[in-house]
Design a protein around this motif. Structure first.
Motif, mmCIF file in Angstrom:
data_model
loop_
_atom_site.group_PDB
_atom_site.id
_atom_site.type_symbol
_atom_site.label_atom_id
_atom_site.label_comp_id
_atom_site.label_asym_id
_atom_site.label_seq_id
_atom_site.Cartn_x
_atom_site.Cartn_y
_atom_site.Cartn_z
ATOM 1 N N GLN A 1 1.118 -1.313 0.456
ATOM 2 C CA GLN A 1 0.036 0.193 0.485
ATOM 3 C C GLN A 1 0.727 1.116 -0.440
ATOM 4 N N VAL A 2 1.714 1.164 0.615
ATOM 5 C CA VAL A 2 2.491 2.203 0.898
ATOM 6 C C VAL A 2 3.515 3.038 -0.013
ATOM 7 N N ALA A 3 4.062 1.707 -0.916
ATOM 8 C CA ALA A 3 5.159 1.658 -2.016
ATOM 9 C C ALA A 3 4.307 1.448 -3.365
ATOM 10 N N GLU A 4 3.570 1.244 -3.729
ATOM 11 C CA GLU A 4 2.748 0.750 -4.527
ATOM 12 C C GLU A 4 3.635 1.287 -6.488
ATOM 13 N N GLN A 5 3.647 2.698 -5.674
ATOM 14 C CA GLN A 5 3.784 3.372 -6.633
ATOM 15 C C GLN A 5 5.142 3.213 -7.614
ATOM 16 N N ASP A 6 6.021 2.849 -6.427
ATOM 17 C CA ASP A 6 7.531 2.854 -6.645
ATOM 18 C C ASP A 6 8.197 1.218 -6.428
ATOM 19 N N LEU A 7 8.981 1.026 -7.452
ATOM 20 C CA LEU A 7 8.934 -0.378 -7.279
ATOM 21 C C LEU A 7 10.447 -0.655 -6.506
ATOM 22 N N ALA A 8 11.635 0.586 -7.137
ATOM 23 C CA ALA A 8 12.627 0.254 -6.494
ATOM 24 C C ALA A 8 12.312 0.858 -4.443
ATOM 25 N N GLU A 9 11.375 1.596 -4.454
ATOM 26 C CA GLU A 9 11.403 2.290 -3.398
ATOM 27 C C GLU A 9 10.932 0.724 -2.313
ATOM 28 N N TRP A 10 9.887 0.291 -2.960
ATOM 29 C CA TRP A 10 9.239 -0.829 -2.869
ATOM 30 C C TRP A 10 10.543 -2.167 -2.320
ATOM 31 N N ASN A 11 10.947 -2.387 -3.220
ATOM 32 C CA ASN A 11 12.327 -3.586 -2.910
ATOM 33 C C ASN A 11 13.101 -2.788 -1.885
ATOM 34 N N ARG A 12 13.677 -2.071 -1.714
ATOM 35 C CA ARG A 12 14.503 -1.212 -0.906
ATOM 36 C C ARG A 12 13.618 -1.819 0.750
ATOM 37 N N LEU A 13 12.517 -0.834 0.895
ATOM 38 C CA LEU A 13 11.919 -1.233 1.980
ATOM 39 C C LEU A 13 11.666 -2.471 2.589
ATOM 40 N N TYR A 14 11.253 -3.524 1.296
ATOM 41 C CA TYR A 14 11.445 -4.942 1.918
ATOM 42 C C TYR A 14 12.453 -5.833 2.533
ATOM 43 N N GLY A 15 13.368 -5.356 1.884
ATOM 44 C CA GLY A 15 15.176 -5.356 1.857
ATOM 45 C C GLY A 15 15.378 -5.401 3.423
ATOM 46 N N LYS A 16 15.017 -4.149 4.001
ATOM 47 C CA LYS A 16 15.274 -3.775 5.050
ATOM 48 C C LYS A 16 14.482 -4.232 5.842
ATOM 49 N N CYS A 17 13.044 -4.584 5.811
ATOM 50 C CA CYS A 17 11.804 -4.956 6.938
ATOM 51 C C CYS A 17 12.383 -6.816 6.697
ATOM 52 N N MET A 18 12.465 -7.278 6.025
ATOM 53 C CA MET A 18 12.978 -8.813 5.676
ATOM 54 C C MET A 18 14.273 -9.577 5.703
ATOM 55 N N ASN A 19 15.130 -8.471 6.447
ATOM 56 C CA ASN A 19 16.356 -9.423 6.593
ATOM 57 C C ASN A 19 16.468 -8.584 7.518
ATOM 58 N N PRO A 20 17.439 -9.375 8.720
ATOM 59 C CA PRO A 20 16.127 -10.486 8.786
ATOM 60 C C PRO A 20 15.169 -10.871 9.103
ATOM 61 N N LEU A 21 14.541 -12.434 8.438
ATOM 62 C CA LEU A 21 12.970 -12.271 9.205
ATOM 63 C C LEU A 21 12.973 -12.008 10.231
ATOM 64 N N PRO A 22 11.645 -12.058 11.182
ATOM 65 C CA PRO A 22 11.819 -12.404 12.575
ATOM 66 C C PRO A 22 11.527 -13.775 13.192
#
Length: 533
Positions: A379-400
């Motif tokens: 929802q937050v970064a749907e218009q910007d794939l590069a930002e989505w990938n960057r935020l996803y990397g920060k959140c999911m590395n490492p996984l909970p």
């Protein structure tokens, strides 16, 4: 007793009548020799043949048609067939000679109201139209009551109390000091020193024939608004604020909400059975009040959601529809708080959500945490794939990790990261919520959509959407959809030769008379008047 024009709610109302008869002298006698106004009717048209009447019906829907059963080109029987097949809300009265009476009986399947033999007996005609008027009176009274309730509900909801109820129930408002401050700002303390109370109520509308008929005629949003209005008017000392609307298997609809006293009252009990009667009497829909619970304090509302699926083992709880819907509603509320940049309520809700996830077991909680953050990223970064990938990397590395504190720390860090990201965006970049809402409504307003439907589609809380629409358009959700539908109807009236009933269906109104009321409310004219202007 002398006949007079129909009086409804203190205003005079005449019903619309058109006459089709190919014999000139008979037609003029029917128009001029009958005191129609004394019977409660006005003659809006006279036609020498059914063909002209068919053209008239493209733009007009009279209450009654008085027609010869056989005419030169188009017969009254064909008129009755059209009215029956298109389910037009028109009463048909046939004029028939003795030789044609057996022919007239063929129209039984078209639900013709009455047959009158020629030569017409005026006393019999008056009797027939008195009976028709009585039936129309009953229908009109019901429709007026429905419209009055709708108009009542069109007033603005007390947003702050609605938001308080929503926050408290879904767990965005646990802190006692914060809750006390919110209540103080809402002026809930009575000047006389008494404490204003709240009552949690849950009502189930049964999926019976009348329930389905109401949905077919008026739609789901109108159903919800009428139920809300009835609850608002249940007792003059109470205000009503809905929390959730949900389907419940084979049953029709469940609504959960809060009654809030307008002022401190010494009366200890309200009577839920009276609420069931009110819903049935006003809507003919069967309702069961399955919960009517006084809250010992406003804070107690914060713990009611924890009773959803209580005592169910984890493997059953994670399949409980009410529990899963609760989790989904919390996610939409969290995203709404992200859009508002309300970090205080958002972080409190994040902790509440994790506590609910843990009720399904740690593996389930881990999956829910990952799903929540992924959905928020979409929802937050749907218009910007590069930002989505960057935020996803920060959140999911490492996984909970599969530990309670590890999950809590991971979830909080991810939500803070999203708040920080949105805080660095420009206003133009942030102002996408209302665009999503308006885009969805613009694509689907002809369908039977509710505010909850829109909320589900754009993944936002309904209360937040309601406020967005009001702030951006100056109208509430219902009026916005109504105006969009009427605007499209005007376009079709001006640029097509469709019948009015066809236009009504195309813009989302299955009940033709209701469409007429809505159209007149928005434009000040009937569809027929608009087309011939």
């Amino acid at each position: 007793m002398q006949d007079n024009c129909f009086v409804n709610g203190g205003r005079e109302e005449m019903y619309s009548l058109v006459i089709a008869e190919d014999e000139f002298t008979t037609r003029r006698a029917l128009v001029n020799m009958v005191r129609w106004n004394e019977l409660g009717f006005r003659v809006d048209g006279e036609f020498p043949d059914g063909g002209e009447l068919l053209d008239y019906l493209k733009s007009n829907v009279p209450d009654v048609i008085l027609t010869d059963i056989r005419m030169t080109k188009v017969s009254g029987l064909e008129i009755a067939r059209l009215v029956s097949e298109q389910k037009l809300p028109i009463q048909i009265v046939f004029l028939s000679g003795h030789k044609e009476f057996s022919y007239a009986q063929e129209a039984v399947e078209y639900h013709v109201a009455h047959y009158l033999l020629k030569p017409v007996d005026l006393s019999r005609l008056r009797e027939v139209f008195r009976n028709i008027r009585e039936k129309l009176d009953e229908q009109s009274a019901q429709e007026d009551a429905l419209q009055n309730r709708r108009d009542h509900y069109s007033r603005l909801v007390n947003y702050e109390k609605q938001q308080f109820v929503t926050d408290a129930y879904f767990g965005a408002l646990h802190n006692p000091q914060q809750m006390a401050e919110r209540l103080r700002l809402l002026c809930v303390q009575n000047g006389g020193g008494g404490q204003i109370r709240q009552f949690l109520v849950k009502i189930i509308l049964q999926n019976d024939t009348r329930y389905r008929e109401f949905l077919d005629s008026y739609g789901r949003q109108e159903l919800q608004e009428q139920i809300t209005h009835i609850l608002e008017c249940f007792d003059r000392r109470l205000e009503y604020y809905p929390i959730t609307w949900s389907g419940i298997g084979q049953e029709g609809l469940a609504v959960l909400g809060v009654f809030w006293e307008k002022e401190a009252c010494t009366q200890e009990a309200y009577h839920p059975e009276e609420l069931e009667k009110a819903i049935y009497n006003l809507m003919a829909v069967q309702a069961d009040v399955v919960l009517f619970e006084k809250l010992d304090s406003p804070e107690q509302l914060a713990y009611w959601a924890e009773n959803v699926g209580k005592n169910e083992p984890a493997n059953q709880l994670i399949q409980d529809k009410d529990y899963l819907q609760l989790l989904r509603d919390q996610k939409k509320l969290l995203y709404s708080y992200l859009c508002q940049k309300n970090a205080e309520q958002g972080m409190e809700l994040t902790n509440t959500m994790l506590n609910h996830y843990l009720r399904g077991g740690i593996p389930f909680a881990q999956r829910q945490c990952i799903h929540t953050i992924t959905r928020l990223l979409d929802q937050v970064a749907e218009q910007d794939l590069a930002e989505w990938n960057r935020l996803y990397g920060k959140c999911m590395n490492p996984l909970p990790t599969l530990q309670v504190e590890g999950l809590r720390s991971w979830m909080e860090n991810c939500v803070r990261l999203l708040y920080d990201y949105l805080g660095g965006q420009t206003e133009a970049q942030n102002d996408t919520s209302i665009e999503k809402v308006m885009e969805y409504i613009g694509l689907h307003y002809r369908e039977d959509i509710t505010l909850n439907t829109v909320a589900e589609a754009v993944f936002l809380n309904p209360v937040y959407i309601s406020r967005l629409i009001k702030e951006q358009t100056g109208r509430n959700y219902t009026d916005l959809v109504m105006e969009m539908r009427v605007e499209q109807a005007v376009e079709l009236l001006e640029h097509s030769d469709l019948y009015v009933y066809e236009i009504a269906e195309k813009v989302g109104y299955n009940n033709l008379k209701y469409f007429y009321k809505v159209f007149r409310k928005v434009t000040g004219k009937s569809p027929g008047d608009y087309r011939i202007q």
